[in-house]
Each structure stands twice: as C-alpha cells, then as structure tokens.
Design a protein around this motif. Structure first.
Motif, PDB file in Angstrom:
ATOM      1  N   LEU A  98       6.986   5.497  -8.459  1.00  0.00           N
ATOM      2  CA  LEU A  98       5.593   5.414  -8.017  1.00  0.00           C
ATOM      3  C   LEU A  98       5.402   5.931  -6.604  1.00  0.00           C
ATOM      4  O   LEU A  98       4.340   6.450  -6.279  1.00  0.00           O
ATOM      5  N   SER A  99       6.409   5.784  -5.765  1.00  0.00           N
ATOM      6  CA  SER A  99       6.263   6.243  -4.386  1.00  0.00           C
ATOM      7  C   SER A  99       6.176   7.760  -4.297  1.00  0.00           C
ATOM      8  O   SER A  99       5.721   8.297  -3.293  1.00  0.00           O
ATOM      9  N   SER A 100       6.580   8.450  -5.364  1.00  0.00           N
ATOM     10  CA  SER A 100       6.539   9.908  -5.326  1.00  0.00           C
ATOM     11  C   SER A 100       5.504  10.519  -6.270  1.00  0.00           C
ATOM     12  O   SER A 100       5.393  11.730  -6.349  1.00  0.00           O
ATOM     13  N   THR A 101       4.736   9.695  -6.963  1.00  0.00           N
ATOM     14  CA  THR A 101       3.756  10.249  -7.903  1.00  0.00           C
ATOM     15  C   THR A 101       2.386  10.375  -7.248  1.00  0.00           C
ATOM     16  O   THR A 101       2.037   9.612  -6.364  1.00  0.00           O
ATOM     17  N   THR A 102       1.665  11.362  -7.704  1.00  0.00           N
ATOM     18  CA  THR A 102       0.273  11.520  -7.275  1.00  0.00           C
ATOM     19  C   THR A 102      -0.675  11.418  -8.461  1.00  0.00           C
ATOM     20  O   THR A 102      -1.879  11.549  -8.297  1.00  0.00           O
ATOM     21  N   GLU A 103      -0.135  11.180  -9.649  1.00  0.00           N
ATOM     22  CA  GLU A 103      -0.941  11.070 -10.854  1.00  0.00           C
ATOM     23  C   GLU A 103      -1.374   9.614 -11.055  1.00  0.00           C
ATOM     24  O   GLU A 103      -0.557   8.752 -11.330  1.00  0.00           O
ATOM     25  N   SER A 104      -2.655   9.372 -10.932  1.00  0.00           N
ATOM     26  CA  SER A 104      -3.177   8.011 -11.030  1.00  0.00           C
ATOM     27  C   SER A 104      -2.905   7.373 -12.390  1.00  0.00           C
ATOM     28  O   SER A 104      -2.539   6.205 -12.472  1.00  0.00           O
ATOM     29  N   ASP A 105      -3.092   8.147 -13.463  1.00  0.00           N
ATOM     30  CA  ASP A 105      -2.874   7.582 -14.795  1.00  0.00           C
ATOM     31  C   ASP A 105      -1.418   7.190 -14.988  1.00  0.00           C
ATOM     32  O   ASP A 105      -1.117   6.134 -15.547  1.00  0.00           O
ATOM     33  N   ARG A 106      -0.502   8.034 -14.543  1.00  0.00           N
ATOM     34  CA  ARG A 106       0.930   7.745 -14.662  1.00  0.00           C
ATOM     35  C   ARG A 106       1.287   6.514 -13.829  1.00  0.00           C
ATOM     36  O   ARG A 106       2.050   5.656 -14.260  1.00  0.00           O
ATOM     37  N   ALA A 107       0.718   6.436 -12.639  1.00  0.00           N
ATOM     38  CA  ALA A 107       0.997   5.302 -11.760  1.00  0.00           C
ATOM     39  C   ALA A 107       0.488   4.002 -12.386  1.00  0.00           C
ATOM     40  O   ALA A 107       1.191   2.991 -12.383  1.00  0.00           O
ATOM     41  N   ARG A 108      -0.700   4.057 -12.930  1.00  0.00           N
ATOM     42  CA  ARG A 108      -1.241   2.835 -13.554  1.00  0.00           C
ATOM     43  C   ARG A 108      -0.405   2.413 -14.760  1.00  0.00           C
ATOM     44  O   ARG A 108      -0.120   1.234 -14.956  1.00  0.00           O
ATOM     45  N   GLU A 109       0.026   3.369 -15.568  1.00  0.00           N
ATOM     46  CA  GLU A 109       0.871   3.072 -16.720  1.00  0.00           C
ATOM     47  C   GLU A 109       2.173   2.402 -16.277  1.00  0.00           C
ATOM     48  O   GLU A 109       2.617   1.416 -16.858  1.00  0.00           O
ATOM     49  N   ARG A 110       2.768   2.932 -15.212  1.00  0.00           N
ATOM     50  CA  ARG A 110       4.026   2.370 -14.721  1.00  0.00           C
ATOM     51  C   ARG A 110       3.807   0.958 -14.179  1.00  0.00           C
ATOM     52  O   ARG A 110       4.629   0.083 -14.387  1.00  0.00           O
ATOM     53  N   LEU A 111       2.684   0.738 -13.483  1.00  0.00           N
ATOM     54  CA  LEU A 111       2.388  -0.608 -12.996  1.00  0.00           C
ATOM     55  C   LEU A 111       2.219  -1.586 -14.156  1.00  0.00           C
ATOM     56  O   LEU A 111       2.662  -2.734 -14.076  1.00  0.00           O
ATOM     57  N   GLU A 112       1.593  -1.130 -15.220  1.00  0.00           N
ATOM     58  CA  GLU A 112       1.447  -1.986 -16.396  1.00  0.00           C
ATOM     59  C   GLU A 112       2.815  -2.292 -17.006  1.00  0.00           C
ATOM     60  O   GLU A 112       3.060  -3.411 -17.464  1.00  0.00           O
ATOM     61  N   ASN A 113       3.740  -1.298 -16.976  1.00  0.00           N
ATOM     62  CA  ASN A 113       5.107  -1.554 -17.440  1.00  0.00           C
ATOM     63  C   ASN A 113       5.770  -2.635 -16.593  1.00  0.00           C
ATOM     64  O   ASN A 113       6.461  -3.515 -17.124  1.00  0.00           O
ATOM     65  N   MET A 114       5.552  -2.567 -15.296  1.00  0.00           N
ATOM     66  CA  MET A 114       6.128  -3.567 -14.391  1.00  0.00           C
ATOM     67  C   MET A 114       5.566  -4.951 -14.701  1.00  0.00           C
ATOM     68  O   MET A 114       6.300  -5.936 -14.740  1.00  0.00           O
ATOM     69  N   HIS A 115       4.273  -5.010 -14.933  1.00  0.00           N
ATOM     70  CA  HIS A 115       3.641  -6.288 -15.241  1.00  0.00           C
ATOM     71  C   HIS A 115       4.187  -6.846 -16.555  1.00  0.00           C
ATOM     72  O   HIS A 115       4.493  -8.039 -16.669  1.00  0.00           O
ATOM     73  N   GLU A 116       4.344  -5.976 -17.536  1.00  0.00           N
ATOM     74  CA  GLU A 116       4.899  -6.396 -18.823  1.00  0.00           C
ATOM     75  C   GLU A 116       6.326  -6.936 -18.643  1.00  0.00           C
ATOM     76  O   GLU A 116       6.699  -7.944 -19.243  1.00  0.00           O
TER      77      GLU A 116
END
Length: 168
Positions: A92-110
């Motif tokens: 996430l620290s290297s991404t600029t894609e909002s959709d990808r970042a949100r998906e990854r955050l949801e993975n973390m929450h899961e």
C-alpha cells in the motif's frame, strides 16, 4: 535459513529461488504424512514469513491457511499474521491506485476478523498487528484531496479503529 540467506544476498531473485526451494521441502514434508505439531507448524510459519517478506502475500496467505489445517486447533503465533499484514502495508505504501488500495485494506480487515473471531486460527492481534494496519491505512491517500479518496480515508479510519478494538 536458505531463504533468509537468499533474501539478504542482494542477488536478484535469490529470495524467490530460496522460497521455491522451501516450498519443495514442504511438499516432501507433506508426502511423509507427518504428525501435526510444533515442528511442522514452524516449517510452514517460516515459509509464510519468507513469502511475505518477498511481497508475495497471496502465497503467504495460502500457507497460513495450511498452518490452520495442520495445527488442528493449536494456538498459532501472531507473527505469521503480522508478516502478511506487513507485506500488505508495504504494498500500500507504493500504490497510487485507490481501488487496489481499498481492496487491500479490506483484505487486512478480513484477516483481523479471522484472527479474532471463531476460526481455525486461534490467535489474537497484538500491537504490531495494529501498527501494520495503521501504516497501511495512512499510506495511499495522504496527499490526495479527491472526494472518493476522502471516502476511502474514512473507511481506512474505520478499519484502523476496528483493529484497535480487537487488541486485547
């Protein structure tokens, strides 16, 4: 040890090669129909941490699921989860894609929900888990001023708050 040596050697793809060798050893271990125990869990755990350190979080997560099967309800070490959370935070620290970042955050929450709730993982998040989530939640949208990113920042804050509430 071979994977750690490959990672620290500085040689391109040495870590990947070592991690693949580790996977071969895990297959041999499985073929021997081993007894579930601390030794086999530690072998899988080393592989989880290696793949996560290489940024291959999907492979690490697959191995984490295997640990849950092998452990047969034994408590797992939170370090395996934190390795995957760290890999996602680095991504996430290297991404600029909002959709990808949100998906990854949801993975973390899961992942946090799996850790806490009734699951085969039997582990509680710790301060390091929380720190990885906080680092990930703040990374992608720190400089953006768009409305959609503001909504994503709000969701990231919700995830961070939930992570904190799961800490014992």
């Amino acid at each position: 040890n071979a994977a750690a040596k490959g990672l620290s050697s500085g040689i391109e793809n040495a870590g990947d090669f070592a991690a693949c060798e580790m996977d071969k050893l895990l297959l041999l271990l499985e073929a021997q129909k081993f007894e579930a125990g601390d030794g086999s869990i530690a072998c899988y755990g080393a592989a989880v941490r290696t793949w996560a350190s290489l940024g291959k979080s999907a492979r690490a997560e697959t191995l984490l699921e295997k640990i849950a099967q092998v452990s047969r309800g034994q408590p797992l070490d939170v370090i395996y989860f934190n390795a995957i959370l760290d890999a996602w935070a680095r991504e996430l620290s290297s991404t600029t894609e909002s959709d990808r970042a949100r998906e990854r955050l949801e993975n973390m929450h899961e992942m946090l929900c799996k850790m806490e709730g009734p699951s085969p993982f039997n582990v509680e998040p710790d301060a390091s888990s929380f720190n990885q989530v906080i680092r990930a939640c703040s990374a992608p949208w720190t400089k953006s001023t768009t409305w959609s990113d503001a909504l994503n920042r709000g969701r990231a804050l919700d995830i961070a708050n939930d992570a904190y509430s799961k800490m014992k």
